[in-house]
Design a protein around this motif. Structure first.
Motif, PDB file in Angstrom:
ATOM      1  N   GLY A  36       0.809  -1.212   0.000  1.00 53.98           N
ATOM      2  CA  GLY A  36       0.000   0.000   0.000  1.00 53.98           C
ATOM      3  C   GLY A  36       0.843   1.263   0.000  1.00 53.98           C
ATOM      4  O   GLY A  36       1.889   1.330  -0.630  1.00 53.98           O
ATOM      5  N   PRO A  37       0.417   2.270   0.732  1.00 53.37           N
ATOM      6  CA  PRO A  37       1.137   3.548   0.743  1.00 53.37           C
ATOM      7  C   PRO A  37       2.406   3.546   1.604  1.00 53.37           C
ATOM      8  O   PRO A  37       3.153   4.511   1.615  1.00 53.37           O
ATOM      9  CB  PRO A  37       0.106   4.525   1.303  1.00 53.37           C
ATOM     10  CG  PRO A  37      -0.817   3.695   2.107  1.00 53.37           C
ATOM     11  CD  PRO A  37      -0.837   2.338   1.457  1.00 53.37           C
ATOM     12  N   ALA A  38       2.667   2.456   2.306  1.00 53.24           N
ATOM     13  CA  ALA A  38       3.835   2.404   3.187  1.00 53.24           C
ATOM     14  C   ALA A  38       5.145   2.548   2.414  1.00 53.24           C
ATOM     15  O   ALA A  38       6.060   3.231   2.855  1.00 53.24           O
ATOM     16  CB  ALA A  38       3.838   1.097   3.976  1.00 53.24           C
ATOM     17  N   ASP A  39       5.242   1.920   1.271  1.00 53.42           N
ATOM     18  CA  ASP A  39       6.458   1.966   0.466  1.00 53.42           C
ATOM     19  C   ASP A  39       6.035   2.135  -0.992  1.00 53.42           C
ATOM     20  O   ASP A  39       5.810   1.163  -1.701  1.00 53.42           O
ATOM     21  CB  ASP A  39       7.276   0.689   0.654  1.00 53.42           C
ATOM     22  CG  ASP A  39       8.624   0.734  -0.038  1.00 53.42           C
ATOM     23  OD1 ASP A  39       8.891   1.697  -0.787  1.00 53.42           O
ATOM     24  OD2 ASP A  39       9.412  -0.198   0.175  1.00 53.42           O
ATOM     25  N   THR A  40       5.921   3.388  -1.422  1.00 52.32           N
ATOM     26  CA  THR A  40       5.361   3.667  -2.752  1.00 52.32           C
ATOM     27  C   THR A  40       6.181   3.062  -3.886  1.00 52.32           C
ATOM     28  O   THR A  40       5.613   2.575  -4.860  1.00 52.32           O
ATOM     29  CB  THR A  40       5.206   5.178  -2.985  1.00 52.32           C
ATOM     30  OG1 THR A  40       6.473   5.810  -2.813  1.00 52.32           O
ATOM     31  CG2 THR A  40       4.198   5.774  -2.022  1.00 52.32           C
ATOM     32  N   GLY A  41       7.502   3.056  -3.782  1.00 54.44           N
ATOM     33  CA  GLY A  41       8.344   2.491  -4.836  1.00 54.44           C
ATOM     34  C   GLY A  41       8.124   0.996  -4.989  1.00 54.44           C
ATOM     35  O   GLY A  41       7.941   0.484  -6.096  1.00 54.44           O
ATOM     36  N   ALA A  42       8.145   0.277  -3.884  1.00 51.90           N
ATOM     37  CA  ALA A  42       7.940  -1.174  -3.921  1.00 51.90           C
ATOM     38  C   ALA A  42       6.508  -1.508  -4.326  1.00 51.90           C
ATOM     39  O   ALA A  42       6.275  -2.469  -5.056  1.00 51.90           O
ATOM     40  CB  ALA A  42       8.261  -1.794  -2.570  1.00 51.90           C
ATOM     41  N   ALA A  43       5.548  -0.705  -3.858  1.00 48.44           N
ATOM     42  CA  ALA A  43       4.151  -0.935  -4.229  1.00 48.44           C
ATOM     43  C   ALA A  43       3.954  -0.724  -5.725  1.00 48.44           C
ATOM     44  O   ALA A  43       3.239  -1.485  -6.382  1.00 48.44           O
ATOM     45  CB  ALA A  43       3.225  -0.013  -3.433  1.00 48.44           C
TER      46      ALA A  43
END
Length: 79
Positions: A36-43
């Motif tokens: 989710g929004p916790a890690d935008t790059g990985a998401a």
């Protein structure tokens, strides 16, 4: 390195590839939702991989069952 395979073996390989792509799609979809929004790059990466495996699954579905999915709901290049 060139093996000659019959149509049954080719069909088995395509089905196996389709099952693998579908499993990867599910896995990346779950990872995308998990991040989710916790890690935008990985998401974002997970979402892109989900779309890539979804495309592979759709192509292999079309190879296995031509015309069975109905009209495409995504971008198909038509206006």
């Amino acid at each position: 390195m060139t093996d000659v395979v019959d149509s049954d073996e080719l069909l088995r390989r395509i089905r196996r590839a389709r099952a693998c792509a579908a499993e990867e799609e599910r896995s990346w979809r779950a990872r995308s939702a998990e991040l989710g929004p916790a890690d935008t790059g990985a998401a974002r990466d997970a979402a892109v991989r989900t779309l890539a495996y979804e495309a592979v699954t759709r192509v292999l579905d079309e190879v296995l069952r031509p015309g069975s999915r109905g009209p495409s709901t995504g971008f198909d290049g038509a206006d």
